[in-house]
Design a protein around this motif. Structure first.
Motif, PDB file in Angstrom:
ATOM      1  N   ASP A  74       0.829  -1.210   0.000  1.00 49.90           N
ATOM      2  CA  ASP A  74       0.000   0.000   0.000  1.00 49.90           C
ATOM      3  C   ASP A  74       0.860   1.256   0.000  1.00 49.90           C
ATOM      4  N   ALA A  75       1.976   1.231   0.725  1.00 49.46           N
ATOM      5  CA  ALA A  75       2.848   2.400   0.785  1.00 49.46           C
ATOM      6  C   ALA A  75       3.506   2.659  -0.576  1.00 49.46           C
ATOM      7  N   ILE A  76       3.921   1.606  -1.243  1.00 49.65           N
ATOM      8  CA  ILE A  76       4.525   1.769  -2.567  1.00 49.65           C
ATOM      9  C   ILE A  76       3.485   2.266  -3.564  1.00 49.65           C
ATOM     10  N   ALA A  77       2.273   1.747  -3.466  1.00 48.05           N
ATOM     11  CA  ALA A  77       1.198   2.213  -4.345  1.00 48.05           C
ATOM     12  C   ALA A  77       0.920   3.698  -4.120  1.00 48.05           C
ATOM     13  N   ASP A  78       0.879   4.118  -2.844  1.00 50.20           N
ATOM     14  CA  ASP A  78       0.654   5.531  -2.535  1.00 50.20           C
ATOM     15  C   ASP A  78       1.795   6.402  -3.051  1.00 50.20           C
ATOM     16  N   LEU A  79       3.017   5.878  -2.957  1.00 49.01           N
ATOM     17  CA  LEU A  79       4.174   6.628  -3.452  1.00 49.01           C
ATOM     18  C   LEU A  79       4.028   6.879  -4.946  1.00 49.01           C
ATOM     19  N   ASN A  80       3.659   5.859  -5.692  1.00 48.67           N
ATOM     20  CA  ASN A  80       3.446   6.023  -7.134  1.00 48.67           C
ATOM     21  C   ASN A  80       2.326   7.017  -7.421  1.00 48.67           C
ATOM     22  N   GLU A  81       1.282   6.965  -6.627  1.00 48.23           N
ATOM     23  CA  GLU A  81       0.137   7.843  -6.856  1.00 48.23           C
ATOM     24  C   GLU A  81       0.465   9.299  -6.553  1.00 48.23           C
ATOM     25  N   ARG A  82       1.296   9.536  -5.534  1.00 49.76           N
ATOM     26  CA  ARG A  82       1.579  10.906  -5.099  1.00 49.76           C
ATOM     27  C   ARG A  82       2.692  11.583  -5.905  1.00 49.76           C
ATOM     28  N   VAL A  83       3.361  10.847  -6.764  1.00 50.69           N
ATOM     29  CA  VAL A  83       4.403  11.454  -7.595  1.00 50.69           C
ATOM     30  C   VAL A  83       3.831  12.578  -8.449  1.00 50.69           C
ATOM     31  N   SER A  84       2.631  12.393  -8.975  1.00 46.35           N
ATOM     32  CA  SER A  84       2.017  13.438  -9.804  1.00 46.35           C
ATOM     33  C   SER A  84       1.768  14.702  -8.991  1.00 46.35           C
ATOM     34  N   ALA A  85       1.459  14.548  -7.694  1.00 44.99           N
ATOM     35  CA  ALA A  85       1.265  15.717  -6.835  1.00 44.99           C
ATOM     36  C   ALA A  85       2.575  16.464  -6.639  1.00 44.99           C
ATOM     37  N   LEU A  86       3.692  15.734  -6.525  1.00 48.88           N
ATOM     38  CA  LEU A  86       4.994  16.380  -6.414  1.00 48.88           C
ATOM     39  C   LEU A  86       5.338  17.111  -7.705  1.00 48.88           C
ATOM     40  N   GLU A  87       5.115  16.468  -8.839  1.00 45.33           N
ATOM     41  CA  GLU A  87       5.366  17.129 -10.125  1.00 45.33           C
ATOM     42  C   GLU A  87       4.557  18.421 -10.241  1.00 45.33           C
ATOM     43  N   GLU A  88       3.299  18.365  -9.853  1.00 43.00           N
ATOM     44  CA  GLU A  88       2.431  19.532  -9.969  1.00 43.00           C
ATOM     45  C   GLU A  88       2.867  20.637  -9.013  1.00 43.00           C
ATOM     46  N   ARG A  89       3.266  20.267  -7.802  1.00 37.41           N
ATOM     47  CA  ARG A  89       3.703  21.279  -6.840  1.00 37.41           C
ATOM     48  C   ARG A  89       4.961  21.988  -7.338  1.00 37.41           C
ATOM     49  N   LEU A  90       5.900  21.225  -7.863  1.00 36.88           N
ATOM     50  CA  LEU A  90       7.127  21.819  -8.392  1.00 36.88           C
ATOM     51  C   LEU A  90       6.837  22.636  -9.654  1.00 36.88           C
ATOM     52  N   ARG A  91       5.871  22.188 -10.448  1.00 34.65           N
ATOM     53  CA  ARG A  91       5.497  22.969 -11.639  1.00 34.65           C
ATOM     54  C   ARG A  91       4.927  24.323 -11.238  1.00 34.65           C
ATOM     55  N   ALA A  92       4.063  24.317 -10.219  1.00 34.81           N
ATOM     56  CA  ALA A  92       3.465  25.569  -9.760  1.00 34.81           C
ATOM     57  C   ALA A  92       4.521  26.525  -9.216  1.00 34.81           C
ATOM     58  N   GLU A  93       5.502  26.000  -8.479  1.00 34.92           N
ATOM     59  CA  GLU A  93       6.566  26.836  -7.945  1.00 34.92           C
ATOM     60  C   GLU A  93       7.458  27.375  -9.066  1.00 34.92           C
ATOM     61  N   ALA A  94       7.742  26.539 -10.062  1.00 35.90           N
ATOM     62  CA  ALA A  94       8.538  27.003 -11.202  1.00 35.90           C
ATOM     63  C   ALA A  94       7.812  28.125 -11.942  1.00 35.90           C
ATOM     64  N   GLU A  95       6.521  27.946 -12.143  1.00 36.43           N
ATOM     65  CA  GLU A  95       5.721  28.962 -12.838  1.00 36.43           C
ATOM     66  C   GLU A  95       5.665  30.254 -12.033  1.00 36.43           C
ATOM     67  N   ARG A  96       5.629  30.140 -10.721  1.00 34.51           N
ATOM     68  CA  ARG A  96       5.597  31.337  -9.878  1.00 34.51           C
ATOM     69  C   ARG A  96       6.876  32.157 -10.030  1.00 34.51           C
TER      70      ARG A  96
END
Length: 280
Positions: A74-96
């Motif tokens: 379950d932890a590995i599955a959650d890690l895979n799922e949350r990678v997109s949230a990390l990408e999006e957070r870093l994208r938002a900061e880069a855009e800022r």
């Protein structure tokens, strides 16, 4: 043997030695040229990441060290799922910081791969210690990468995450280290579903190191102000709403900090943005 014949024999031997010496020097110079050419190419490639003209490809390679408790699925599955949230957070900061910048990171989780030992670390600061660690690390990577499906030339940065099940329910551990301006970083984490976002936060921290970012905390692990604050001009200054990626924690009052609980708290401060090329 006449004196003339003896002189001729000496001359031939001398000539052979000179030819052998010339060949050996030529081979060594060629090897040196190839190594220098590769080093220049690699340096240019690493620096090109900071131009942000294209997306940086990042491999996050999970490894399980023999003798430690395996992470639950379950932890590995959650890690895979949350990678997109990390990408999006870093994208938002880069855009800022740099409006119009392409998507900065494409992150993929690979593994887990079973390994016998943790990635090697230097036993000292001397050149011999560092050289031995480099050789041991190359051997470790040659074992891990093929089994994880990692082709090193395909990835701009590789972060290896040694994950194991938490030893207790009271407190989990997550640490990291990386090559400054390099291509490789390491994270050591006690991983369960409650630690997924923090683990990815530390992955982002080590990723930023490989791009040239420096730590924004002091020798005691306390956030340095103002460079370690995500919002140094906030009034009132505390509590900070975000944790600066290189400061690690979120200051909530003078002298009090908390560990970020989610990726939504991650921010890239002005100094870090300058160090990695988002700001000129």
């Amino acid at each position: 043997m006449t004196e003339s014949a003896g002189n001729d024999d000496v001359a031939r031997r001398t000539a052979r030695k000179r030819r052998f010496f010339a060949i050996r020097v030529s081979v060594l110079l060629f090897i040196l040229f190839v190594v220098a050419l590769y080093a220049v190419r690699d340096l240019r490639s690493r620096r090109a990441r900071n131009d942000w003209e294209r997306t940086v490809d990042v491999a996050v390679v999970l490894v399980h060290v023999g003798g430690s408790e395996r992470v639950e699925a379950d932890a590995i599955a959650d890690l895979n799922e949350r990678v997109s949230a990390l990408e999006e957070r870093l994208r938002a900061e880069a855009e800022r910081h740099r409006p119009g910048i392409p998507k900065p990171f494409r992150i993929r989780i690979l593994g887990p791969v079973d390994v016998a030992v943790q990635p090697p670390t230097p036993t000292g600061d001397g050149p011999v210690d560092l050289a031995k660690q480099a050789v041991d690390l190359e051997r470790w990577l040659r074992d891990v990468d093929p089994r994880a499906g990692v082709e090193p030339d395909h990835w701009d940065t590789r972060i290896y995450v040694s994950a194991r099940r938490p030893a207790t329910t009271a407190k989990s551990v997550v640490e990291g280290q990386s090559q400054q301006h390099g291509r490789i970083g390491f994270v050591d984490v006690e991983l369960d579903t409650s630690m997924v976002d923090l683990a990815l936060f530390v992955v982002a921290h080590e990723l930023m190191h490989t791009l040239g970012a420096t730590d924004k905390y002091d020798a005691n692990g306390r956030t340095r102000a103002p460079e370690g604050l995500a919002e140094p001009d906030r009034m009132p200054l505390f509590p900070q709403r975000f944790a600066e990626v290189m400061g690690r924690n979120r200051p909530v009052s003078e002298g009090t900090e908390v560990v970020p609980e989610s990726l939504e708290e991650l921010a890239v401060g002005t100094m870090t943005a300058k160090e990695i090329g988002w700001l000129r």
